[in-house]
Design an enzyme around this catalytic site. Structure first.
Site, short mmCIF file in Angstrom:
data_model
loop_
_atom_site.label_atom_id
_atom_site.label_comp_id
_atom_site.label_asym_id
_atom_site.label_seq_id
_atom_site.Cartn_x
_atom_site.Cartn_y
_atom_site.Cartn_z
N PHE A 1 0.95 -1.25 0.13
CA PHE A 1 -0.15 -0.04 0.08
C PHE A 1 0.80 1.30 0.02
O PHE A 1 1.01 2.00 -0.97
CB PHE A 1 -0.88 -0.08 1.38
CG PHE A 1 -1.55 1.00 1.61
CD1 PHE A 1 -2.21 2.00 0.62
CD2 PHE A 1 -1.56 1.71 2.86
CE1 PHE A 1 -2.97 3.32 1.08
CE2 PHE A 1 -2.10 2.82 3.28
CZ PHE A 1 -2.64 3.53 2.61
N THR B 1 2.16 -9.68 1.33
CA THR B 1 0.97 -9.12 1.65
C THR B 1 0.74 -8.08 0.45
O THR B 1 -0.22 -7.43 0.48
CB THR B 1 1.31 -8.28 2.92
OG1 THR B 1 2.16 -7.25 2.73
CG2 THR B 1 1.21 -9.46 4.24
N SER C 1 7.33 -4.87 5.31
CA SER C 1 7.04 -5.71 6.44
C SER C 1 5.46 -6.04 6.34
O SER C 1 4.67 -4.90 5.99
CB SER C 1 7.14 -4.59 7.84
OG SER C 1 6.51 -5.44 9.03
N ALA D 1 10.53 2.50 7.69
CA ALA D 1 9.29 2.49 8.06
C ALA D 1 8.94 2.05 9.51
O ALA D 1 8.94 0.83 9.47
CB ALA D 1 8.32 2.31 7.15
N TYR E 1 5.02 -8.21 15.57
CA TYR E 1 5.13 -6.92 15.18
C TYR E 1 6.01 -5.61 15.70
O TYR E 1 7.02 -4.98 15.61
CB TYR E 1 3.84 -6.45 14.73
CG TYR E 1 3.72 -5.24 13.71
CD1 TYR E 1 4.33 -5.29 12.45
CD2 TYR E 1 3.20 -4.07 14.11
CE1 TYR E 1 4.13 -4.36 11.65
CE2 TYR E 1 3.18 -3.17 13.39
CZ TYR E 1 3.72 -2.81 11.91
OH TYR E 1 3.54 -1.86 11.22
N LYS F 1 9.69 -4.16 15.33
CA LYS F 1 9.89 -2.83 14.83
C LYS F 1 10.73 -1.80 15.66
O LYS F 1 11.64 -1.17 15.48
CB LYS F 1 8.50 -2.03 14.70
CG LYS F 1 7.56 -2.46 13.50
CD LYS F 1 8.25 -2.00 12.17
CE LYS F 1 7.31 -2.34 11.29
NZ LYS F 1 7.92 -1.62 9.90
N TYR G 1 23.40 1.57 12.83
CA TYR G 1 23.97 1.69 11.73
C TYR G 1 24.35 3.17 11.67
O TYR G 1 25.37 3.46 11.02
CB TYR G 1 23.22 0.98 10.64
CG TYR G 1 23.66 -0.26 10.16
CD1 TYR G 1 23.35 -1.46 11.01
CD2 TYR G 1 24.34 -0.51 8.90
CE1 TYR G 1 23.66 -2.57 10.75
CE2 TYR G 1 24.72 -1.84 8.76
CZ TYR G 1 24.15 -2.80 9.50
OH TYR G 1 24.68 -4.06 9.28
N THR H 1 -2.61 4.85 8.57
CA THR H 1 -2.63 5.66 7.25
C THR H 1 -3.54 4.84 6.35
O THR H 1 -3.51 3.55 6.57
CB THR H 1 -1.22 5.72 6.48
OG1 THR H 1 -0.57 6.45 7.65
CG2 THR H 1 -1.37 6.41 5.48
N HIS I 1 -5.39 -2.89 1.55
CA HIS I 1 -5.89 -4.07 1.08
C HIS I 1 -7.05 -4.25 1.72
O HIS I 1 -7.57 -4.02 2.84
CB HIS I 1 -4.99 -5.15 1.77
CG HIS I 1 -5.25 -6.46 1.21
ND1 HIS I 1 -6.24 -7.28 1.26
CD2 HIS I 1 -4.66 -6.94 0.09
CE1 HIS I 1 -6.46 -8.29 0.67
NE2 HIS I 1 -5.22 -8.37 -0.31
P1 NAD Z 1 1.47 -3.53 3.13
O1 NAD Z 1 1.53 -5.16 3.53
O2 NAD Z 1 0.66 -3.00 2.02
O3 NAD Z 1 3.09 -3.61 2.33
C1 NAD Z 1 4.24 -4.10 3.03
C2 NAD Z 1 5.06 -4.89 1.65
O4 NAD Z 1 6.05 -5.37 2.06
C3 NAD Z 1 4.24 -5.89 0.82
O5 NAD Z 1 4.01 -5.54 -0.31
C4 NAD Z 1 4.86 -7.08 1.45
O6 NAD Z 1 4.62 -8.01 0.08
C5 NAD Z 1 6.31 -6.58 1.38
N1 NAD Z 1 7.03 -7.47 2.20
C6 NAD Z 1 6.98 -7.95 3.32
N2 NAD Z 1 7.90 -8.95 3.76
C7 NAD Z 1 8.92 -8.80 2.96
C8 NAD Z 1 10.17 -9.29 2.60
N3 NAD Z 1 10.71 -10.14 3.41
N4 NAD Z 1 10.83 -9.19 1.54
C9 NAD Z 1 10.41 -8.29 0.38
N5 NAD Z 1 8.92 -7.69 0.73
C10 NAD Z 1 8.51 -7.88 1.84
O7 NAD Z 1 1.68 -2.69 4.20
P2 NAD Z 1 1.88 -1.07 4.22
O8 NAD Z 1 0.58 -0.70 5.02
O9 NAD Z 1 2.19 -0.45 2.99
O10 NAD Z 1 2.96 -0.82 5.18
C11 NAD Z 1 4.31 -0.54 4.69
C12 NAD Z 1 5.40 -0.23 5.87
O11 NAD Z 1 4.80 0.80 6.74
C13 NAD Z 1 5.43 -1.30 6.85
O12 NAD Z 1 7.00 -1.36 7.25
C14 NAD Z 1 4.59 -1.15 7.83
O13 NAD Z 1 4.88 -1.68 9.32
C15 NAD Z 1 4.62 0.50 8.05
N6 NAD Z 1 3.42 1.16 8.60
C16 NAD Z 1 2.44 1.24 8.10
C17 NAD Z 1 1.05 1.77 8.72
C18 NAD Z 1 -0.12 2.07 8.21
O14 NAD Z 1 -1.13 2.54 8.55
N7 NAD Z 1 -0.38 1.59 6.65
C19 NAD Z 1 1.22 2.09 10.02
C20 NAD Z 1 2.50 1.89 10.50
C21 NAD Z 1 3.58 1.42 10.12
#
Ligand code: NAD
Length: 316
Positions: A11, A35, A74, A113, A144, A148, A158, A174, A180
């Site tokens: 996303f 995901t 993630s 992130a 999780y 994080k 690092y 967000t 999804h």
């Molecule tokens: P999402 O699940 O849509 O996107 C995460 C992407 O990471 C997916 O496309 C998944 O296939 C990929 N992924 C997971 N493990 C992987 C691996 N080992 N190797 C390669 N790719 C991998 O989730 P999102 O909402 O887009 O979140 C993106 C990031 O932002 C994440 O790190 C999440 O923890 C962080 N985050 C999101 C939110 C939110 O509200 N959307 C809030 C807090 C933190």
């Protein structure tokens, strides 16, 4: 710049890729599609500024010289990180370290992130970056939260020991198009239920609060942070706090749905309050969210409507 985005098919990753390309950068996206989905990148087919590699970042990898790394990979929603418990711990540890090693190798910057989940069930409200959190290290959500928190420690190590130019963003809830439709996050759950005419599921009494940031606002904040000299964590989110009940009401209005509410027990360790203090982002980045909840829900309507059509078509 030549930029690497991990989690590019997700996303947030896919919206970040779009914005980086629009700003004139070339982008290499990697994702293991655990995901995320290629549908989120389908509109970039034929775009010469973008290349995609399907790979798991937990395995050491090298995409050649890059100027900047956005480490977005993630699982992010509770049902997904509970399903992918060990994978979630690994991507926060091994995967994040592999991304950091790329940044160290090429002298590139790296933004990681992170999440408001680092605060756990917070006892300080709203949460400022210097609050250390209230996390249950062995509860179901720990896969999780602790991944994080470990990743943040790794990023800082690092930076301090290897001199990598790192940035840490603590993202609060967000939402927007490409969230999804069935991964259990509040907005996607309620939007889909409202549009399908099904009862809206409210956990507990619905008085727990959340803050919801529209995706374009978040991406703007992430880019500003990546260009800044700040290495300590920065909260990004929308400080407008809504109870889940208020959010459900806004969704019923925007979707013009007549669905009823259905109350279910609160999941374990579900935070009762969650609201960012964004004073640091405001001061350091001049960033403040522009899109209200109702505006953002309206901007997301077409996406969720198309997902509802697809679901109805498969149900026959
Ligand atoms: P999402 O699940 O849509 O996107 C995460 C992407 O990471 C997916 O496309 C998944 O296939 C990929 N992924 C997971 N493990 C992987 C691996 N080992 N190797 C390669 N790719 C991998 O989730 P999102 O909402 O887009 O979140 C993106 C990031 O932002 C994440 O790190 C999440 O923890 C962080 N985050 C999101 C939110 C939110 O509200 N959307 C809030 C807090 C933190």
């Amino acid at each position: 710049m030549h930029v690497l985005v991990t989690g590019a098919a997700g996303f947030l990753g896919s919206h970040l890729v779009d914005r980086l390309l629009a700003d004139g950068h070339t982008v290499i996206g990697v994702d293991n599609l655990s995901t995320g989905t290629l549908e989120n990148l389908a509109h970039l087919t034929g775009n010469s500024g973008f290349t995609f590699q399907e790979r798991d970042i937990c395995q050491p990898f090298d995409v050649g010289r890059v100027d900047y790394v956005f480490n977005m990979a993630s699982p992010a929603s509770p049902p997904e990180y509970l399903r992918l418990a060990i994978e979630t711990l690994r991507v926060g540890s091994a995967g994040t370290e592999n991304a950091l090693q790329i940044a160290a190798r090429y002298g590139a910057g790296l933004l990681h992130a992170s999440t408001s989940e680092c605060y756990g069930d917070p006892q300080v409200h709203p949460q400022t970056e210097d609050y250390w959190g209230n996390v249950n290290p062995v509860g179901p959500r720990s896969v999780y939260d602790e991944a994080k928190r470990y990743a943040e420690a790794l990023v800082m190590a690092y930076h301090r020991s290897r001199g990598v130019n790192t940035h840490l963003v603590r993202i609060f809830n967000t939402y927007g198009p490409r969230l999804h439709p069935s991964d259990g996050r509040v907005i996607s759950n309620l939007m889909m239920q409202a549009l399908l005419g099904e009862p809206l599921t409210i956990y507990g009494d619905g008085k727990q609060t959340r803050s919801f940031c529209y995706v374009d606002d978040l991406i703007e904040g992430i880019l500003r942070l990546s260009r800044s000299a700040e290495h300590m964590p920065v909260n990004l989110g929308n400080p407008d706090e809504y109870t889940i009940l208020e959010c459900a009401k806004a969704i019923l209005e925007v979707t013009k749905s007549r669905s009823e509410l259905r109350f279910e027990p609160l999941p374990q360790d579900d935070p009762t309050r969650r609201c960012p203090n964004i004073a640091r982002a405001e001061k350091l980045l001049g960033w403040i969210p522009q899109v209200s909840l109702r505006e953002g829900l309206t901007k997301s309507l077409d996406f969720f409507q198309s997902k509802v059509q697809a679901q109805l078509a498969t149900r026959g």
